[in-house]
Write a protein that holds these residues in place. Structure first.
Motif, PDB file in Angstrom:
ATOM      1  N   LYS A 125       2.760 -23.788  -1.739  1.00 33.83           N
ATOM      2  CA  LYS A 125       3.634 -22.623  -1.617  1.00 33.83           C
ATOM      3  C   LYS A 125       5.051 -22.961  -2.077  1.00 33.83           C
ATOM      4  O   LYS A 125       5.743 -22.124  -2.667  1.00 33.83           O
ATOM      5  CB  LYS A 125       3.641 -22.135  -0.173  1.00 33.83           C
ATOM      6  N   GLU A 128       5.008 -22.853  -5.834  1.00 36.77           N
ATOM      7  CA  GLU A 128       4.991 -21.463  -6.289  1.00 36.77           C
ATOM      8  C   GLU A 128       6.374 -20.843  -6.206  1.00 36.77           C
ATOM      9  O   GLU A 128       6.803 -20.105  -7.106  1.00 36.77           O
ATOM     10  CB  GLU A 128       4.002 -20.656  -5.449  1.00 36.77           C
ATOM     11  N   GLN A 156      -4.021 -21.367  -7.049  1.00 32.77           N
ATOM     12  CA  GLN A 156      -2.809 -20.589  -6.796  1.00 32.77           C
ATOM     13  C   GLN A 156      -1.622 -21.113  -7.609  1.00 32.77           C
ATOM     14  O   GLN A 156      -0.905 -20.336  -8.237  1.00 32.77           O
ATOM     15  CB  GLN A 156      -2.482 -20.608  -5.303  1.00 32.77           C
ATOM     16  N   VAL A 157      -1.419 -22.430  -7.574  1.00 34.35           N
ATOM     17  CA  VAL A 157      -0.270 -22.981  -8.307  1.00 34.35           C
ATOM     18  C   VAL A 157      -0.502 -22.898  -9.812  1.00 34.35           C
ATOM     19  O   VAL A 157       0.439 -22.700 -10.587  1.00 34.35           O
ATOM     20  CB  VAL A 157       0.028 -24.440  -7.883  1.00 34.35           C
ATOM     21  N   ALA A 160       0.390 -19.476 -10.727  1.00 31.88           N
ATOM     22  CA  ALA A 160       1.846 -19.318 -10.700  1.00 31.88           C
ATOM     23  C   ALA A 160       2.474 -19.851 -11.983  1.00 31.88           C
ATOM     24  O   ALA A 160       3.427 -19.271 -12.522  1.00 31.88           O
ATOM     25  CB  ALA A 160       2.425 -20.026  -9.482  1.00 31.88           C
TER      26      ALA A 160
END
Length: 419
Positions: A125, A128, A156-157, A160
């Motif tokens: 997170k 990101e 997720q990253v 991003a």
């Protein structure tokens, strides 16, 4: 546990001062001083069977972070780490102790991937959040290359990173040829609606010029369509392509596009207006425009066109012909359906200026569809240019005003086909 390395500043012993300061900040400082000073567990970073670095940690503290780390600690008090750099392991362990991440984005990415493998999501997170800032393009490339080493983790990253690049694809794709081929394909697939065919064709040809030892013909053929080009644009692409040995391929692609050629226009709705006016002249009487050439479908059934001296129906017709501006309130949408014609889109534009964003979100979104069922985002106002494209001919468009009232005229650019 006790850490002999901790020596608090004398002022911190004052109770009033300690209560007044940020408790989390105090803990972070204490943990930083304890880091790698003592512990009942040894972590060894290995490279090709050779120890490269060793760390001492407290097993109970590490295990408390996640179930995966609990299982790792249960395997024994010596943990050998493979496939990660010393810098990444150090950053991961330092995060467990202090909550801080390194400023080096490549190391931070690798540390976040290791953290995710062991059930710790916070480093990812943090990465990101960093990518939402102004990260140099070359750094994002390097981060993607790190993520490529661990294809089963870091979705997720990785996403991003791709979003950061696609915020300005014409700039960020200039040196994308340096990327791993798999990453390049993933990036181009995601960029299919974010950059126009003309701009992408020039970009790929420039890659061929910068790297003549690699053949980009397949990439050009797979990701670029000439269906939305006019002759002037083709001639420019042809000139550049011939200089790098791609002239024959470009000629072939143009011939295929010409086999089903249509009329290029900078404004699809004005093009339909011209065709309608010609029909009226041929039949020597007014023919219907709304309902035949274009259908307008507002999301709000109470939508009204601007006032017109000849009544609301004439006002709607002039909105459809881009004579009068379209007016929408925040949250409202307008859908266009063309029963007779399709268009291979190569860009959009507007008659007037408009707000671009609100709290980081686009103020305007435009979608396209070939059948009115499956919709794809064609363009939004966060993009730095009006370049966009459809993968095939479409006959449906939808414009949504997200945050502010909209009073403007949408202009759709591309090659129009009848039927």
């Amino acid at each position: 546990f006790a850490c002999a390395a901790v020596r608090l500043p004398e002022s911190w012993t004052n109770k009033t001062f300690v209560h007044a300061m940020d408790y989390k900040g105090l803990v972070a400082v204490v943990m930083e001083r304890c880091y790698n000073k003592d512990g009942d567990m040894q972590i060894v970073v290995m490279n090709n069977g050779t120890p490269k670095a060793e760390y001492r940690v407290y097993s109970g503290f590490v295990a408390a972070w996640s179930e995966q780390l609990t299982q790792q600690v249960a395997l024994g008090k010596r943990w050998e780490v493979h496939n990660f750099s010393v810098a990444a392991v150090d950053s991961f362990l330092r995060f467990l102790y202090t909550g801080s991440m390194p400023s080096n984005t490549t190391v931070a990415m690798e540390a976040a991937l290791m953290a995710e493998m062991y059930g710790v999501q916070e480093p990812g997170k943090s990465v990101e959040a960093t990518l939402r800032g102004n990260v140099p393009i070359r750094d994002i490339y390097a981060m993607l290359e790190v993520a490529h080493r661990f294809p089963d983790h870091g979705m997720q990253v990785r996403s991003a990173c791709l979003r950061a690049l696609l915020a300005d694809p014409e700039q960020s794709l200039r040196e994308a040829w340096t990327l791993n081929s798999r990453i390049l394909e993933e990036l181009l697939a995601l960029a299919s609606n974010d950059i126009g065919d003309f701009e992408l064709a020039k970009m790929i040809i420039s890659w061929q010029e910068q790297n003549p030892h690699q053949n980009f013909a397949d990439i050009l053929q797979e990701h670029v369509s000439f269906g939305g080009f006019n002759d002037e644009r083709f001639q420019e692409i042809r000139y550049h392509a011939d200089r790098v040995g791609l002239g024959f391929l470009v000629d072939t692609m143009w011939a295929e596009a010409q086999a089903s050629s249509g009329d290029w226009t900078p404004d699809f709705f004005k093009y339909l207006e011209a065709k309608w006016e010609l029909q009226c002249q041929e039949h020597r009487r007014n023919m219907p425009f709304i309902g035949v050439w274009i259908n307008l479908i507002p999301s709000n059934l109470g939508w009204k066109a601007p006032l017109h001296s000849h009544g609301p129906h004439k006002a709607q017709e002039e909105v459809a012909r881009n004579v009068l501006p379209l007016e929408l309130q925040p949250g409202e949408s307008m859908t266009w359906f063309m029963p007779i014609h399709t268009v291979h889109v190569s860009g959009v534009n507007f008659a007037d200026k408009f707000p671009i964003e609100c709290d980081g979100e686009a103020c305007i979104e435009i979608y396209s569809s070939k059948n009115g069922c499956g919709w794809e985002l064609l363009w939004n106002s966060l993009r730095s240019t009006f370049s966009c494209r459809t993968k095939e001919r479409v006959r449906w468009f939808k414009l949504t005003a997200k945050h502010y009232p909209f009073r403007n005229s949408l202009q759709v650019q591309g090659v129009v086909h009848a039927g």
